[in-house]
Design a protein around this motif. Structure first.
Motif, mmCIF file in Angstrom:
data_model
loop_
_atom_site.group_PDB
_atom_site.id
_atom_site.type_symbol
_atom_site.label_atom_id
_atom_site.label_comp_id
_atom_site.label_asym_id
_atom_site.label_seq_id
_atom_site.Cartn_x
_atom_site.Cartn_y
_atom_site.Cartn_z
ATOM 1 N N THR A 155 -5.653 -33.794 62.130
ATOM 2 C CA THR A 155 -5.953 -33.678 60.993
ATOM 3 C C THR A 155 -4.968 -32.648 60.030
ATOM 4 N N ILE A 156 -4.186 -31.810 60.230
ATOM 5 C CA ILE A 156 -3.331 -30.990 59.958
ATOM 6 C C ILE A 156 -1.986 -31.785 59.795
ATOM 7 N N PHE A 157 -1.786 -32.562 61.075
ATOM 8 C CA PHE A 157 -0.160 -33.475 60.957
ATOM 9 C C PHE A 157 -0.449 -34.611 60.720
ATOM 10 N N ARG A 158 -1.546 -34.822 60.473
ATOM 11 C CA ARG A 158 -1.660 -36.622 59.796
ATOM 12 C C ARG A 158 -0.675 -37.161 58.587
ATOM 13 N N LYS A 159 0.004 -38.370 59.071
ATOM 14 C CA LYS A 159 1.005 -38.690 57.971
ATOM 15 C C LYS A 159 1.665 -37.834 57.169
ATOM 16 N N ALA A 160 2.232 -36.477 57.841
ATOM 17 C CA ALA A 160 3.301 -35.660 57.810
ATOM 18 C C ALA A 160 4.441 -35.944 57.942
ATOM 19 N N ARG A 161 4.994 -34.985 56.869
ATOM 20 C CA ARG A 161 6.671 -35.686 56.642
ATOM 21 C C ARG A 161 7.771 -34.411 55.928
ATOM 22 N N ASN A 162 9.033 -34.835 55.999
ATOM 23 C CA ASN A 162 9.683 -33.337 55.832
ATOM 24 C C ASN A 162 9.617 -33.755 54.650
ATOM 25 N N LYS A 163 9.149 -32.590 53.742
ATOM 26 C CA LYS A 163 10.011 -32.560 52.351
ATOM 27 C C LYS A 163 11.006 -31.444 51.934
ATOM 28 N N ILE A 164 11.556 -31.225 52.461
ATOM 29 C CA ILE A 164 12.766 -29.474 52.431
ATOM 30 C C ILE A 164 13.781 -30.345 52.665
ATOM 31 N N GLN A 165 14.609 -31.319 51.909
ATOM 32 C CA GLN A 165 15.510 -32.390 52.254
ATOM 33 C C GLN A 165 17.034 -31.410 52.694
ATOM 34 N N ASP A 166 16.952 -29.966 52.371
ATOM 35 C CA ASP A 166 17.827 -29.264 52.701
ATOM 36 C C ASP A 166 18.257 -28.100 54.080
ATOM 37 N N PRO A 167 18.402 -28.663 55.307
ATOM 38 C CA PRO A 167 18.303 -28.173 56.419
ATOM 39 C C PRO A 167 18.936 -25.966 56.302
ATOM 40 N N ALA A 168 19.464 -26.002 55.324
ATOM 41 C CA ALA A 168 19.731 -25.167 55.654
ATOM 42 C C ALA A 168 18.800 -24.061 55.035
ATOM 43 N N LYS A 169 18.295 -24.564 54.368
ATOM 44 C CA LYS A 169 16.591 -24.352 53.122
ATOM 45 C C LYS A 169 15.480 -23.848 53.937
ATOM 46 N N LEU A 170 15.201 -25.041 55.008
ATOM 47 C CA LEU A 170 14.558 -24.850 55.943
ATOM 48 C C LEU A 170 14.649 -24.579 56.922
ATOM 49 N N LYS A 171 15.985 -23.979 57.391
ATOM 50 C CA LYS A 171 16.348 -22.792 58.139
ATOM 51 C C LYS A 171 15.257 -21.616 57.632
ATOM 52 N N ARG A 172 16.381 -21.209 56.848
ATOM 53 C CA ARG A 172 16.164 -19.705 56.723
ATOM 54 C C ARG A 172 14.491 -19.767 55.924
ATOM 55 N N LEU A 173 13.861 -20.945 55.448
ATOM 56 C CA LEU A 173 11.936 -20.951 55.792
ATOM 57 C C LEU A 173 11.342 -20.013 57.262
ATOM 58 N N ILE A 174 12.063 -20.940 57.862
ATOM 59 C CA ILE A 174 11.419 -21.112 59.591
ATOM 60 C C ILE A 174 11.812 -19.849 59.901
ATOM 61 N N VAL A 175 12.833 -19.671 60.094
ATOM 62 C CA VAL A 175 13.604 -17.876 60.642
ATOM 63 C C VAL A 175 13.441 -16.666 60.120
ATOM 64 N N ASP A 176 13.362 -16.364 58.325
ATOM 65 C CA ASP A 176 13.274 -15.055 57.253
ATOM 66 C C ASP A 176 11.735 -15.319 56.746
ATOM 67 N N LEU A 177 11.505 -16.634 56.348
ATOM 68 C CA LEU A 177 9.863 -15.959 55.657
ATOM 69 C C LEU A 177 8.799 -16.036 56.775
ATOM 70 N N ILE A 178 8.731 -17.030 57.729
ATOM 71 C CA ILE A 178 7.400 -17.626 59.099
ATOM 72 C C ILE A 178 7.892 -16.510 60.160
ATOM 73 N N GLY A 179 9.186 -17.075 60.265
ATOM 74 C CA GLY A 179 9.078 -16.077 61.727
ATOM 75 C C GLY A 179 9.753 -14.990 62.078
#
Length: 507
Positions: A94-118
């Motif tokens: 349910t949570i990942f159904r038809k999921a797509r990555n909308k963050i096209q800049d890998p550096a911004k994705l990395k920051r979101l993963i490491v600094d904000l959520i991680g």
């Protein structure tokens, strides 16, 4: 983590949305990406805790794989995770159904993963804290008119008042057939926790968390937000069955009955199917819903939701439903449905809502409260109590938003949990007998009696944009009625001396 800390976290996460917006990521897309990453982070925390470890996501799709990668490789792994988990069953699917990555800049994705959520231990925070933080993010998303996210967002003040009137209990089975992000379901769960929490048995706790509270949502992205919202509030488990069904609630007869239905169905008037022609152009064709358990066949989505919710209730089950004005006065199928509802159900209360409280501008809506009863010849609705909270009440989303205290007089008049025979008539709260209602033209339930001050005082007029929207809606309604009359006259003319046909509503 304190409530203050959670608000700081929400603000920190939300500020990052401004950075991503420059890359074309909408607010609702951003919240959706947070949902994916939050789930993966919480799954990682459960897999690595010291006791009762739980492997929810395979190692090759786990949070750690995102931490180990950068650039193009990070993008590819993230998309691989989303696509793979989208084919799973239960909450994962349910949570990942038809999921797509909308963050096209890998550096911004990395920051979101490491600094904000991680950097946050999400499983370690209290259920209320992380749940409230997520809900606040959803509320902020709903404020963005461009994203259209507000279409499924019911004002919290209204949700709370409706739930207080319905008084859900630990033994209730509760559903919302158009659940959006799950606001009604969570409000019912919170009410039960607040009023019965200390008395809940282990069996009741398990039941409430794993099947007593369910919802249906048509839109994949919204359904995933609802599933995550419930999960963060302690309803359901990451590896368990999904409590949110993705699909059209109107598409088939219910396979389960409920003791309580809370809903604010979408404001669209017609059910339709999108058709793509050979030239590539898309059109929409209105789709009438035919079901054996329905009283009338119509393409009017609101009228169909009334019938569906009536069908969802078990005997003595109760419902509180937000519905637009057209449900109260439309002829044809609308009149048939109102007659059946008054006779076979106890339609005991109606709250007329003011304009300016919904993100969809100019909406005129009401809350209908009714109960299902056993079959009998005598009508079940003996008296409909109408509370007029619309006349001389003006709200806006920003300057003068609806607050819970604004609805307190209605809740007091409703007398939650008490015998309705004890109700007292007030200036805004009046009863109407079944005989009065059934005698009205087309059983019109659009009932008013208070004098509108704006008709006598120019200073009391609504803002121009609201007036313009109301004029548009009135004209559209008039055009539908004229079209219905023309259709009826055409049918009568084709039939020669046949009796004139009943005007059909143009749904």
């Amino acid at each position: 983590m304190s409530t203050v800390d959670s608000r700081r976290l929400v603000q920190k996460l939300w500020n990052y949305c401004d950075v991503l917006r420059d890359d074309g990521v909408s607010t609702i897309d951003y919240v959706e990406q947070l949902t994916f990453l939050l789930f993966l982070k919480m799954a990682d925390e459960r897999a690595n805790r010291e006791i009762r470890r739980e492997q929810i996501v395979p190692d090759e799709l786990a949070w750690q794989t995102l931490l180990d990668l950068d650039g193009k490789a990070l993008e590819e792994q993230y998309q691989h995770i989303l696509e793979t988990l989208g084919h799973e069953s239960g909450n994962l699917g349910t949570i990942f159904r038809k999921a797509r990555n909308k963050i096209q800049d890998p550096a911004k994705l990395k920051r979101l993963i490491v600094d904000l959520i991680g950097k946050v231990e999400w499983s370690g925070t209290g259920v209320d804290v992380k749940g409230d933080a997520y809900e606040e993010l959803l509320a902020k998303g709903a404020e963005d008119a461009k994203s259209g996210a507000g279409q499924y967002f019911t004002p919290r003040a209204l949700t709370a008042a409706m739930v207080e009137c319905m008084q859900p209990t630990p033994d209730d089975s509760i559903t919302d057939p158009a659940c959006g992000t799950g606001g009604f379901l969570l409000a019912a769960f919170d009410f039960i926790q607040q009023h019965h929490g200390s008395d809940l048995t282990p069996d009741q706790r398990r039941r409430l968390a794993n099947g007593a509270i369910t919802g249906t949502e048509l839109v994949d992205g919204t359904a995933r937000l609802a599933a995550m919202n419930m999960l963060l509030h302690g309803i359901g488990t990451p590896s368990g069955d999904s409590l949110i069904t993705i699909g059209d609630a109107l598409g088939r007869e219910p396979d389960r009955r409920y003791s309580l239905v809370l809903a604010n169905p979408p404001f669209g008037r017609s059910s339709s199917i999108r058709m793509i022609g050979e030239d590539g152009r898309s059109t929409r064709e209105e789709r009438e819903i035919e079901r054996n358990d329905f009283w009338a066949t119509t393409a009017n989505k609101q009228l169909n939701f009334v019938q569906h919710i009536a069908s969802l209730l078990e005997i003595d089950g109760r419902a509180a439903v937000v519905l637009p004005d057209n449900v109260l006065f439309e002829g044809g199928a609308g009149e048939t449905i109102r007659r059946r509802l008054l006779k076979q159900y106890d339609l005991h209360t109606m709250l007329r809502l003011p304009t300016g409280i919904f993100y969809a501008g100019g909406v005129k809506a009401n809350v209908l409260f009714f109960e299902r009863k056993r079959a009998r010849e005598e009508p079940w609705t003996q008296k409909l109590w109408v509370y007029d909270f619309r006349t001389n009440q003006h709200f806006t989303l920003k300057q003068n938003p609806l607050r819970r205290e604004h609805l307190q007089d209605f809740v007091d008049c409703y007398l939650p949990g008490k015998d309705r025979a004890e109700r007292v008539e007030t200036e805004r709260f009046r009863p109407f007998s079944y005989e009065e209602l059934i005698a009205r033209d087309k059983v019109n339930l659009d009932i008013t009696w208070l004098k509108d001050a704006s008709l006598e005082d120019a200073d009391a007029l609504l803002p121009p944009e609201v007036i313009a929207q109301e004029i548009v809606e009135d004209l559209e309604s008039a055009l539908r009625e004229f079209a219905a009359i023309a259709e009826a006259l055409g049918a009568a003319g084709a039939g020669g001396d046949a009796a004139p046909a009943q005007p059909a509503s143009l749904d």
